[in-house]
Scaffold this motif. Structure first.
Motif, mmCIF file in Angstrom:
data_model
loop_
_atom_site.group_PDB
_atom_site.id
_atom_site.type_symbol
_atom_site.label_atom_id
_atom_site.label_comp_id
_atom_site.label_asym_id
_atom_site.label_seq_id
_atom_site.Cartn_x
_atom_site.Cartn_y
_atom_site.Cartn_z
ATOM 1 N N HIS A 1 -6.228 3.003 0.109
ATOM 2 C CA HIS A 1 -4.921 2.474 0.506
ATOM 3 C C HIS A 1 -4.844 2.290 2.015
ATOM 4 C CE1 HIS A 1 -3.787 3.640 -3.602
ATOM 5 N NE2 HIS A 1 -2.758 2.843 -3.449
ATOM 6 N N LEU B 1 4.499 -4.563 -7.975
ATOM 7 C CA LEU B 1 3.850 -4.787 -6.680
ATOM 8 C C LEU B 1 3.621 -6.277 -6.443
ATOM 9 C CD1 LEU B 1 1.240 -1.873 -6.575
ATOM 10 C CD2 LEU B 1 3.323 -2.093 -5.206
ATOM 11 N N TYR C 1 1.098 6.409 -6.983
ATOM 12 C CA TYR C 1 -0.098 7.132 -7.416
ATOM 13 C C TYR C 1 0.088 8.638 -7.243
ATOM 14 C CZ TYR C 1 -3.839 3.808 -8.566
ATOM 15 O OH TYR C 1 -4.644 2.887 -9.199
ATOM 16 N N SER D 1 2.243 1.633 -3.510
ATOM 17 C CA SER D 1 1.152 1.977 -4.427
ATOM 18 C C SER D 1 0.732 3.435 -4.266
ATOM 19 C CB SER D 1 -0.045 1.049 -4.179
ATOM 20 O OG SER D 1 -1.111 1.373 -5.049
ATOM 21 N N VAL E 1 -4.051 -2.167 -4.033
ATOM 22 C CA VAL E 1 -3.681 -3.070 -5.126
ATOM 23 C C VAL E 1 -4.907 -3.457 -5.939
ATOM 24 C CG1 VAL E 1 -2.657 -5.298 -5.697
ATOM 25 C CG2 VAL E 1 -1.682 -3.923 -3.859
ATOM 26 N N GLN F 1 0.827 -1.205 0.000
ATOM 27 C CA GLN F 1 0.000 0.000 0.000
ATOM 28 C C GLN F 1 0.860 1.253 0.000
ATOM 29 O OE1 GLN F 1 -3.161 -0.732 -0.531
ATOM 30 N NE2 GLN F 1 -2.556 -2.869 -0.210
ATOM 31 N N ARG G 1 -5.701 -0.874 -8.444
ATOM 32 C CA ARG G 1 -4.830 -0.995 -9.614
ATOM 33 C C ARG G 1 -5.286 -2.152 -10.511
ATOM 34 N NH1 ARG G 1 -0.056 1.680 -9.815
ATOM 35 N NH2 ARG G 1 0.450 3.016 -8.046
ATOM 36 N N GLU H 1 3.727 -1.102 -12.923
ATOM 37 C CA GLU H 1 3.736 -0.912 -11.477
ATOM 38 C C GLU H 1 2.964 -2.029 -10.766
ATOM 39 O OE1 GLU H 1 4.196 3.962 -11.312
ATOM 40 O OE2 GLU H 1 2.275 3.025 -10.822
ATOM 41 N N LEU H 2 1.874 -2.479 -11.360
ATOM 42 C CA LEU H 2 1.131 -3.592 -10.772
ATOM 43 C C LEU H 2 1.986 -4.856 -10.752
ATOM 44 C CD1 LEU H 2 -1.453 -4.803 -9.618
ATOM 45 C CD2 LEU H 2 -2.231 -5.214 -11.971
#
Length: 400
Positions: A96, A140, A71, A67, A102, A64, A105, A136-137
């Motif tokens: 978040h 993660l 963002y 992320s 996540v 989180q 996303r 980015e996903l």
């Protein structure tokens, strides 16, 4: 023309199905985590339950934080409807805080994939923000794999060994968990190709070989940690902290430049150190990549031998308590798998790795510009910042 259209539709169908499968597997992993926690509670294994909850919450908070930080670099540039809705109603930060970033996303990636599948387009190639969202996903997911799945596998395997419950079924479960980790790494590898200005096709044979060598080196590493933890559970913490701090310093020496803030860069380096504790990930173009890989696998091989040696010593000290595991069979098998994995890795990078065009990788482009990639590549290079720098670094470091 019809045949080309059919191939195009099939390609997008597969990409769409893999995106959906990724979300379903992510949800299934949460369900299995809850089931494992409940099982520990029913068995009265409160210490193991507490350790597992710590791993789950720690990993989730880590995801989180990353992320939200990513963002915050481009809130004014988000494009998907679900993210725009969340931003317009000031929901991104609360989402978040509730550990649901996540999933936001995933919703954005699925929205983009659904649009591509319906209209036979590919936003992940043409649109900068779609690429960034997807990359980015995937990163993660890698963070989640090595901050939760890998430590959890070590914990569960060590418990099985301590209880003497190692049977064919439990062995297959452990193998499937290791395969899931290797699969996550392989899919991250496969996703990196969309960050190239010109998307390069990567065959499933290449992906399979990449998965295989990762599996062959991950199994000995995780097993050695689990065996060591099963006989010296308190010392595994000291081993992790000492090695992790060393790896963080190595990440610092590589002059990583992945985050917008120098302070948060240390969190990224700490996460890289955690990943390196289990597996290799290139994070910098500094130095010779082949030398760095050779040094890493040599060092981790020696560390694995040390862990297995301590386990072997305790087995002989308490002879008769570990009749199901013969050190004379276990140690050569694990080391053999490790060596075979390195050989398969060399074979992969020799014949199957999709090397990108360095000039194209070095090219920069402006997400706010309507100019083509060729025109932008010909223009003078501008310093990269924020999300654009991050996505370009991921691809450049991977294919360097």
């Amino acid at each position: 023309m019809v045949e080309s259209q059919e191939r195009f539709t099939l390609f997008h169908l597969l990409e769409y199905l893999f995106t959906l499968m990724g979300l379903l597997l992510f949800l299934l992993d949460i369900a299995l985590d809850i089931w494992t926690v409940v099982s520990f509670y029913k068995d009265g294994a409160y210490v193991y339950m507490a350790v597992l909850i710590f791993l789950l919450l720690g990993s989730s908070v880590l995801l989180q934080v990353f992320s939200w930080l990513w963002y915050s670099d481009y809130l004014e540039k988000i494009e998907t409807k679900v993210e725009t809705f969340a931003d317009r109603h000031s929901l991104i930060k609360p989402v978040h805080f509730l550990l649901l970033g996540v999933y936001l996303r995933y919703a954005g990636v699925i929205e983009t994939s659904t649009k591509d599948f319906r209209h036979h387009t590919n936003s992940f190639i043409r649109e900068g923000m779609a690429i960034n969202l997807y990359l980015e996903l995937q990163m993660l997911c890698i963070f989640e794999t090595f901050s939760e799945s890998a430590p959890q596998l070590v914990l569960v395997t060590s418990i099985i060994l301590q209880r003497g419950e190692l049977e064919l079924i439990t062995g297959l479960k452990i193998l499937s968990s290791a395969a899931a980790i290797a699969s996550s790494v392989a899919m991250y590898h496969r996703s990196m190709r969309i960050g190239l200005p010109e998307k390069r096709k990567m065959s499933w044979i290449s992906t399979g070989i990449y998965f295989l060598w990762n599996l062959l080196v991950i199994i000995p590493r995780v097993t050695a940690l689990a065996l060591f933890c099963s006989v010296l559970p308190c010392f595994i913490i000291a081993h992790f902290l000492s090695l992790w701090m060393l790896l963080v310093l190595v990440a610092w020496s590589q002059k990583t430049d992945h985050m917008k803030s120098p302070g948060w860069e240390w969190l990224y380096r700490a996460t890289v150190g955690l990943i390196w504790y289990f597996s290799w990930l290139n994070v910098s173009k500094k130095g010779n990549i082949k030398v760095k890989r050779a040094l890493y696998y040599s060092f981790m091989g020696l560390d694995t031998v040390m862990l297995l040696s301590f386990w072997c010593w305790k087995v002989f000290e308490y002879e008769g308590c570990w009749s199901s595991l013969n050190p004379y069979m276990v140690i050569p098998t694990l080391l053999g798998l490790y060596v075979i994995g390195i050989l398969v890795k060399i074979m992969y990078y020799t014949w199957f790795h999709p090397n990108g065009d360095k000039e194209k990788r070095a090219a920069t482009y402006d997400m706010d510009s309507d100019s083509s990639l060729e025109d932008t590549a010909a223009a003078p290079a501008q310093p990269l910042t924020g999300v654009l720098k991050r996505s370009r670094n991921m691809v450049a470091n991977f294919f360097f």
